[in-house]
Design a protein around this motif. Structure first.
Motif, short mmCIF file in Angstrom:
data_model
loop_
_atom_site.label_atom_id
_atom_site.label_comp_id
_atom_site.label_asym_id
_atom_site.label_seq_id
_atom_site.Cartn_x
_atom_site.Cartn_y
_atom_site.Cartn_z
N LYS A 1 73.55 -41.65 -23.33
CA LYS A 1 73.46 -41.51 -21.88
C LYS A 1 74.86 -41.43 -21.25
O LYS A 1 75.01 -41.62 -20.05
N LYS A 2 75.87 -41.21 -22.05
CA LYS A 2 77.26 -41.05 -21.65
C LYS A 2 77.84 -42.32 -21.04
O LYS A 2 78.74 -42.29 -20.23
N ASN A 3 77.30 -43.47 -21.49
CA ASN A 3 77.86 -44.76 -21.08
C ASN A 3 78.75 -45.22 -22.23
O ASN A 3 78.33 -45.94 -23.12
N PHE A 4 80.02 -44.79 -22.19
CA PHE A 4 80.95 -45.07 -23.29
C PHE A 4 81.61 -46.45 -23.16
O PHE A 4 82.32 -46.87 -24.04
N ASN A 5 81.38 -47.13 -22.06
CA ASN A 5 81.98 -48.45 -21.85
C ASN A 5 81.15 -49.58 -22.47
O ASN A 5 81.55 -50.73 -22.42
N SER A 6 80.00 -49.26 -23.01
CA SER A 6 79.15 -50.32 -23.57
C SER A 6 79.65 -50.71 -24.95
O SER A 6 80.11 -49.88 -25.72
N SER A 7 79.60 -51.97 -25.21
CA SER A 7 79.90 -52.47 -26.56
C SER A 7 78.69 -53.28 -27.03
O SER A 7 77.90 -53.74 -26.21
N ILE A 8 78.61 -53.44 -28.32
CA ILE A 8 77.44 -54.15 -28.87
C ILE A 8 77.89 -55.46 -29.49
O ILE A 8 79.04 -55.61 -29.92
N ASP A 9 76.96 -56.41 -29.54
CA ASP A 9 77.25 -57.71 -30.14
C ASP A 9 77.27 -57.58 -31.66
O ASP A 9 76.47 -56.85 -32.26
N ILE A 10 78.17 -58.30 -32.26
CA ILE A 10 78.24 -58.33 -33.73
C ILE A 10 77.49 -59.59 -34.17
O ILE A 10 77.92 -60.71 -33.92
N ILE A 11 76.34 -59.35 -34.80
CA ILE A 11 75.46 -60.46 -35.17
C ILE A 11 75.63 -60.86 -36.64
O ILE A 11 75.73 -62.03 -36.96
N SER A 12 75.69 -59.87 -37.49
CA SER A 12 75.76 -60.19 -38.93
C SER A 12 77.18 -60.01 -39.45
O SER A 12 78.00 -59.35 -38.84
N LYS A 13 77.42 -60.63 -40.59
CA LYS A 13 78.74 -60.58 -41.17
C LYS A 13 78.74 -59.74 -42.45
O LYS A 13 79.59 -59.91 -43.29
N ASP A 14 77.81 -58.84 -42.54
CA ASP A 14 77.72 -57.96 -43.71
C ASP A 14 78.14 -56.54 -43.32
O ASP A 14 78.86 -56.34 -42.34
N GLU A 15 77.67 -55.56 -44.08
CA GLU A 15 78.03 -54.17 -43.81
C GLU A 15 77.58 -53.72 -42.42
O GLU A 15 78.25 -52.93 -41.76
N LEU A 16 76.43 -54.22 -41.99
CA LEU A 16 75.95 -53.86 -40.66
C LEU A 16 76.86 -54.43 -39.56
O LEU A 16 77.09 -53.79 -38.52
N GLY A 17 77.40 -55.62 -39.81
CA GLY A 17 78.37 -56.19 -38.88
C GLY A 17 79.64 -55.35 -38.82
O GLY A 17 80.21 -55.12 -37.75
N ASN A 18 80.09 -54.87 -40.00
CA ASN A 18 81.26 -53.97 -40.04
C ASN A 18 80.98 -52.67 -39.31
O ASN A 18 81.84 -52.13 -38.61
N LEU A 19 79.75 -52.15 -39.48
CA LEU A 19 79.36 -50.93 -38.77
C LEU A 19 79.39 -51.16 -37.26
O LEU A 19 79.83 -50.29 -36.50
N ALA A 20 78.93 -52.34 -36.82
CA ALA A 20 78.94 -52.66 -35.38
C ALA A 20 80.38 -52.72 -34.86
O ALA A 20 80.68 -52.23 -33.76
N LYS A 21 81.30 -53.32 -35.64
CA LYS A 21 82.72 -53.35 -35.23
C LYS A 21 83.28 -51.93 -35.12
O LYS A 21 83.97 -51.59 -34.14
N THR A 22 82.95 -51.11 -36.12
CA THR A 22 83.42 -49.72 -36.10
C THR A 22 82.84 -48.98 -34.90
O THR A 22 83.54 -48.19 -34.24
N PHE A 23 81.56 -49.22 -34.61
CA PHE A 23 80.91 -48.59 -33.46
C PHE A 23 81.63 -48.99 -32.17
O PHE A 23 81.90 -48.13 -31.32
N ASN A 24 81.93 -50.28 -32.01
CA ASN A 24 82.65 -50.74 -30.81
C ASN A 24 84.03 -50.08 -30.71
O ASN A 24 84.47 -49.69 -29.62
N TYR A 25 84.71 -49.98 -31.83
CA TYR A 25 86.03 -49.34 -31.84
C TYR A 25 85.91 -47.87 -31.43
O TYR A 25 86.68 -47.37 -30.61
N MET A 26 84.89 -47.17 -32.00
CA MET A 26 84.68 -45.75 -31.70
C MET A 26 84.32 -45.54 -30.24
O MET A 26 84.86 -44.65 -29.58
N THR A 27 83.43 -46.38 -29.70
CA THR A 27 83.05 -46.21 -28.29
C THR A 27 84.23 -46.51 -27.38
O THR A 27 84.40 -45.88 -26.33
N GLY A 28 85.05 -47.47 -27.80
CA GLY A 28 86.28 -47.75 -27.02
C GLY A 28 87.20 -46.54 -27.03
O GLY A 28 87.76 -46.16 -25.98
N GLU A 29 87.39 -45.91 -28.17
CA GLU A 29 88.24 -44.72 -28.29
C GLU A 29 87.65 -43.56 -27.49
O GLU A 29 88.37 -42.85 -26.79
#
Length: 199
Positions: A159-187
């Motif tokens: 929806k072109k809302n690039f300012n949204s970030s997501i919570d990092i809940i797990s500490k596994d690969e999915l948590g790493n994916l969430a961190k990467t997602f937040n970094y990408m949306t920030g960029e």
């Protein structure tokens, strides 16, 4: 038989005998003298029995009895200057109707106990199944929560809302994916803002 109730002596159709030995009066009942032919035949076979036996007989009125006897001991009797060998037996005579009544009560108790055990096992099995399902649902919800959060974040980016970030809940690969997602949306948000400023 050394001792018997009147009821039993009447049913077995035997009479009391008395014998005086060494000045002592001994009263006894002899099964061989029974007027019930089947019983007197069984009593006749006692002399050849060295172990316990159970047999059935029917009295003259048609009532069935269970007769159990076991050899208690061999003994010798002094009788008129000679020694006679004999055997002593323990004899129990029970009406078959009583045995069947007791047997039916035992069967009823066994059936009742079996039914209670079966019911207990069914309840325990259902309880374990319910707990297993709850654990599986909880585990699935916990493991898919990060995926659902990432999915919601992707919908926001769509929806072109690039300012949204997501919570990092797990500490596994999915948590790493969430961190990467937040970094990408920030960029992307930073690049989009720069693009808007130049346009």
């Amino acid at each position: 038989i050394l001792d018997a109730t009147e009821d039993i002596t009447r049913k077995l159709e035997i009479s009391q005998n008395k014998n005086i030995e060494s000045g002592v009066e001994v009263s006894y009942f002899n099964l061989k003298e029974s007027k019930i032919k089947e019983l007197s035949a069984i009593a006749e076979s006692f002399k050849n029995v060295d172990k316990s036996q159970i047999t059935e007989f029917t009295d003259n009125k048609g009532e069935k009895f269970i007769l159990g006897f076991e050899k208690l001991m061999d003994y010798n009797l002094w009788d008129n200057n000679k020694i006679n060998s004999d055997k002593l037996y323990i004899v129990s005579i029970i009406p078959e109707e009583e045995v069947l009544t007791v047997q039916n009560k035992i069967n009823d108790e066994i059936t009742k106990s079996s039914n209670q055990t079966l019911l207990f096992l069914i309840i325990v099995s259902l309880l374990f199944a319910f707990i297993s399902i709850l654990c599986a649902v909880w585990y699935a919800l916990q493991n898919t929560k990060q995926i659902r959060v990432i999915s919601q974040g992707l919908n926001q980016v769509g929806k072109k809302n690039f300012n949204s970030s997501i919570d990092i809940i797990s500490k596994d690969e999915l948590g790493n994916l969430a961190k990467t997602f937040n970094y990408m949306t920030g960029e992307i948000s930073e690049a989009y803002n720069k693009l808007e400023n130049y346009a």
